[in-house]
Design a protein around this motif. Structure first.
Motif, short mmCIF file in Angstrom:
data_model
loop_
_atom_site.label_atom_id
_atom_site.label_comp_id
_atom_site.label_asym_id
_atom_site.label_seq_id
_atom_site.Cartn_x
_atom_site.Cartn_y
_atom_site.Cartn_z
N UNK A 170 0.85 -1.19 0.00
CA UNK A 170 0.00 0.00 0.00
C UNK A 170 0.88 1.24 0.00
N UNK A 171 0.31 2.36 -0.39
CA UNK A 171 1.04 3.62 -0.35
C UNK A 171 1.49 3.91 1.08
N UNK A 172 2.73 4.34 1.23
CA UNK A 172 3.26 4.61 2.57
C UNK A 172 2.62 5.87 3.15
N UNK A 173 2.03 5.71 4.32
CA UNK A 173 1.39 6.84 4.98
C UNK A 173 2.32 7.55 5.95
N UNK A 174 3.49 6.97 6.18
CA UNK A 174 4.39 7.53 7.20
C UNK A 174 5.63 8.20 6.61
N UNK A 175 5.55 8.65 5.36
CA UNK A 175 6.68 9.40 4.80
C UNK A 175 6.86 10.68 5.60
N UNK A 176 8.11 11.05 5.82
CA UNK A 176 8.39 12.22 6.64
C UNK A 176 7.98 13.51 5.94
N UNK A 177 7.77 14.55 6.74
CA UNK A 177 7.46 15.86 6.17
C UNK A 177 8.59 16.34 5.27
N UNK A 178 9.83 16.02 5.63
CA UNK A 178 10.97 16.43 4.82
C UNK A 178 10.93 15.78 3.45
N UNK A 179 10.62 14.49 3.41
CA UNK A 179 10.60 13.76 2.14
C UNK A 179 9.47 14.28 1.24
N UNK A 180 8.30 14.50 1.82
CA UNK A 180 7.17 14.99 1.03
C UNK A 180 7.44 16.40 0.52
N UNK A 181 7.95 17.27 1.41
CA UNK A 181 8.24 18.65 1.01
C UNK A 181 9.33 18.69 -0.06
N UNK A 182 10.33 17.81 0.06
CA UNK A 182 11.41 17.78 -0.94
C UNK A 182 10.86 17.38 -2.31
N UNK A 183 10.00 16.36 -2.34
CA UNK A 183 9.42 15.92 -3.61
C UNK A 183 8.56 17.02 -4.22
N UNK A 184 7.75 17.67 -3.40
CA UNK A 184 6.88 18.74 -3.90
C UNK A 184 7.70 19.90 -4.46
N UNK A 185 8.78 20.24 -3.79
CA UNK A 185 9.62 21.36 -4.25
C UNK A 185 10.29 21.02 -5.58
N UNK A 186 10.67 19.76 -5.78
CA UNK A 186 11.25 19.36 -7.06
C UNK A 186 10.21 19.49 -8.17
N UNK A 187 8.97 19.11 -7.88
CA UNK A 187 7.91 19.28 -8.88
C UNK A 187 7.67 20.75 -9.17
N UNK A 188 7.79 21.60 -8.15
CA UNK A 188 7.48 23.02 -8.31
C UNK A 188 8.60 23.79 -9.00
N UNK A 189 9.85 23.45 -8.71
CA UNK A 189 10.96 24.27 -9.19
C UNK A 189 11.98 23.50 -10.02
N UNK A 190 11.83 22.17 -10.12
CA UNK A 190 12.80 21.38 -10.87
C UNK A 190 12.77 21.68 -12.35
N UNK A 191 13.93 21.53 -12.99
CA UNK A 191 14.04 21.77 -14.43
C UNK A 191 14.27 20.44 -15.14
N UNK A 192 13.84 20.33 -16.41
CA UNK A 192 14.13 19.10 -17.15
C UNK A 192 15.64 18.91 -17.30
N UNK A 193 16.14 17.75 -16.88
CA UNK A 193 17.58 17.53 -16.89
C UNK A 193 17.89 16.06 -17.09
N UNK A 194 19.10 15.80 -17.59
CA UNK A 194 19.56 14.42 -17.77
C UNK A 194 21.02 14.33 -17.31
N UNK A 195 21.41 13.10 -16.94
CA UNK A 195 22.80 12.86 -16.55
C UNK A 195 23.23 11.50 -17.05
N UNK A 196 24.36 11.45 -17.73
CA UNK A 196 24.96 10.17 -18.07
C UNK A 196 25.66 9.62 -16.84
#
Length: 538
Positions: A170-196
């Motif tokens: 099942x979807x994890x309900x106990x992800x930390x506030x830091x992990x959720x906020x970090x993911x949301x910030x990447x969606x909000x401000x992240x740029x399209x990028x690639x790395x070899x």
């Protein structure tokens, strides 16, 4: 300027930092220095170590491959599911599980949109939080990269972005506030990028529409239920990042404390580490014929392997299980262990005999409580805190690790309790039992974790004065409990321990296929439904 302290056995660049969501998690046995090193992905071990995987060891890889074909390459669901290329290096049971997980994931996506959320479309390119500096900062870093392992989606006009994070059950309900906020910030401000491989991320597209809203969604690959963890305006996502995640990123980068344990397996600095004991030949088996990716193993892993190699691989390497409830004996033992760990870990150092018996125990029903409480009561006669001076160390469930360079394996042990006594270390294992152990059976063979304890203590792990160090086995029954002592420095005991550990490790060390071993144990196997050898109808 302060730069990252480079241990021996490393080469590459330390001026690029990359932190994914897993590094933000706070875990009891985490190695702060090891994680700071892991956040610098362009540093690698010298000489280069093998990274060969005889069989896939990450649960999502085949699912990811099939979803990429469907969502990015225009494949039909049926074509993706029948294309063996996507599961080419997977265990057959892993493949069967993945073929169920893909439709479940797609159904979760449809369920999410049916709930009234805007229609979103798959995004191929990663979103990365990139910060490129003109010159190295006080850490010696020129580029910071924030990544999120996930599936990515956006509305047609780009005004909303979604990050989907899969879980096995099942979807994890106990992800930390830091992990959720970090993911949301990447969606909000992240740029399209690639790395070899071995290269920094580079922005690959010009700035387009900035998202106005972002969502972070967990999804279970067993139940297919999406769980919205964050649904924020972009500005709120940035604010949440500043409040909950920013300091956590800094703590990861600046960590220096050494803690041997699970992190050692993936650590590029293992060969130069001063904290991880090296015990050549600890497992008593020869090097594999072909080098392979470094692994960790515990005695419970080896016992699971001995029962069924396929079950071991699915449940211990891939962590795939069908979610069934454990039997009462296992849950009772777990509940008693958890209670004693909590009691012994409290700073008050009050002996267990001086506190009231518990009126409830985690995971047990009211009907199951009685026998477990009687076992806790029996423990009072053997509680190591009774009379132990306050100056002694007490460490419940303190993870120990040692490195066997012969097989390139980190060997893990989790003593129920470690405590010091007059300069020595005492290793206490506590077991619950419903009946008496057969008296003619060796304790080391009955409880092979004791055999590993003997070898580790004899090799100086965790240390202390050998003359004052020992192993204790506390067996708790509803009545008639006992506490046995074992001398890890007795030669006959050490010889028996070597034989037991080597016997358990022999097959595991060289196995590259993990074939099923059907038997009575199939009845309670957590992966039986996907295993053709179990006889389960499919």
């Amino acid at each position: 300027m302060s730069t990252f302290p480079m241990p021996s056995g490393l080469s590459g660049r330390s001026d690029v930092v990359r932190i994914g969501l897993p590094l933000l998690r706070s875990e009891a046995d985490a190695c702060a220095w090891g994680r700071a090193l892991r956040a610098r992905p362009l540093l690698t071990q010298t000489p280069e170590r093998s990274r060969r995987k005889p069989v896939q060891d990450f649960f999502f890889t085949p699912v990811q491959s099939m979803l990429d074909a469907i969502e990015h390459n225009g494949s039909s669901v049926q074509a993706a599911l029948t294309d063996g290329w996507h599961t080419r290096n997977c265990h057959p049971v892993h493949r069967a599980w993945a073929l169920e997980a893909v439709p479940t994931y797609l159904a979760a996506r449809a369920r999410h949109e049916a709930a009234g959320y805007p229609v979103t479309f798959p995004v191929t390119t990663e979103w990365v939080g990139l910060s490129r500096l003109r010159q190295p900062d006080t850490r010696g870093v020129v580029q910071y990269e924030r990544t999120a392992w996930c599936r990515r989606y956006a509305t047609q006009d780009g005004s909303a972005r979604e990050i989907w994070i899969p879980s096995i059950g099942s979807a994890k309900e106990n992800r930390s506030e830091a992990e959720i906020a970090a993911a949301a910030a990447i969606a909000a401000t992240g740029v399209p990028a690639r790395a070899s491989f071995g290269e920094p991320y580079r922005k690959v597209e010009t700035d387009g529409v900035k998202p106005q809203r972002v969502r972070v969604i967990g999804v279970g690959l067993a139940d297919g239920k999406p769980l919205v963890l964050a649904d924020w305006e972009a500005e709120e996502a940035v604010r949440q990042f500043e409040e909950h995640a920013k300091e956590r990123y800094a703590a990861v980068l600046d960590g220096r404390a050494l803690r041997p344990g699970s992190d050692c397996t993936t650590c590029e600095g293992l060969l130069g580490c001063t904290a991880l004991p090296e015990v050549a030949g600890l497992l008593g088996v020869p090097a594999p014929r072909r080098p392979r990716k470094r692994r960790s193993v515990s005695i419970s892993d080896l016992r699971a392997y001995k029962s069924c190699p396929a079950r071991f691989h699915l449940t211990r390497a891939l962590y795939i299980k069908d979610g069934r409830t454990e039997n009462e004996a296992i849950r009772r033992g777990r509940a008693v262990d958890a209670y004693l760990n909590d009691r012994h870990g409290q700073d008050t150092r009050i002996p267990c005999r001086n506190v009231p018996l518990p009126t409830e125990l985690s995971g047990l029903t009211e009907e199951e409580l009685g026998p477990a409480v009687r076992m806790v009561e029996e423990h009072r006669a053997f509680c190591p805190l009774d009379g132990l001076p306050g100056s002694e160390l007490v460490r419940p469930q303190w993870r120990l690790a040692a490195y066997d360079p012969v097989v390139d394996v980190v060997v893990i042990a989790d003593p129920d309790l470690l405590y010091t006594e007059a300069g020595g270390w005492v290793w206490r294992e506590t077991k619950t039992a419903s009946r008496r152990t057969w008296e003619g059976r060796s304790l080391l063979r009955e409880y092979p974790q004791l055999a590993l304890a003997v070898l580790l203590m004899a090799a100086g792990v965790p240390g202390g004065d050998p003359r004052r160090s020992r192993i204790e086995l506390e067996i708790l029954r509803e009545n008639g409990s006992v506490c046995e002592e074992i001398d890890p420095f007795d030669q006959a005991t050490r010889d028996e321990a070597r034989e037991i550990v080597a016997g358990l490790a022999a097959g595991w060390a060289s196995d590259e296929t993990y074939s099923p071993a059907p038997g009575d144990h199939c009845a309670d196997c957590e992966v039986r439904r996907w295993c053709a050898a179990s006889g389960e109808p499919r």
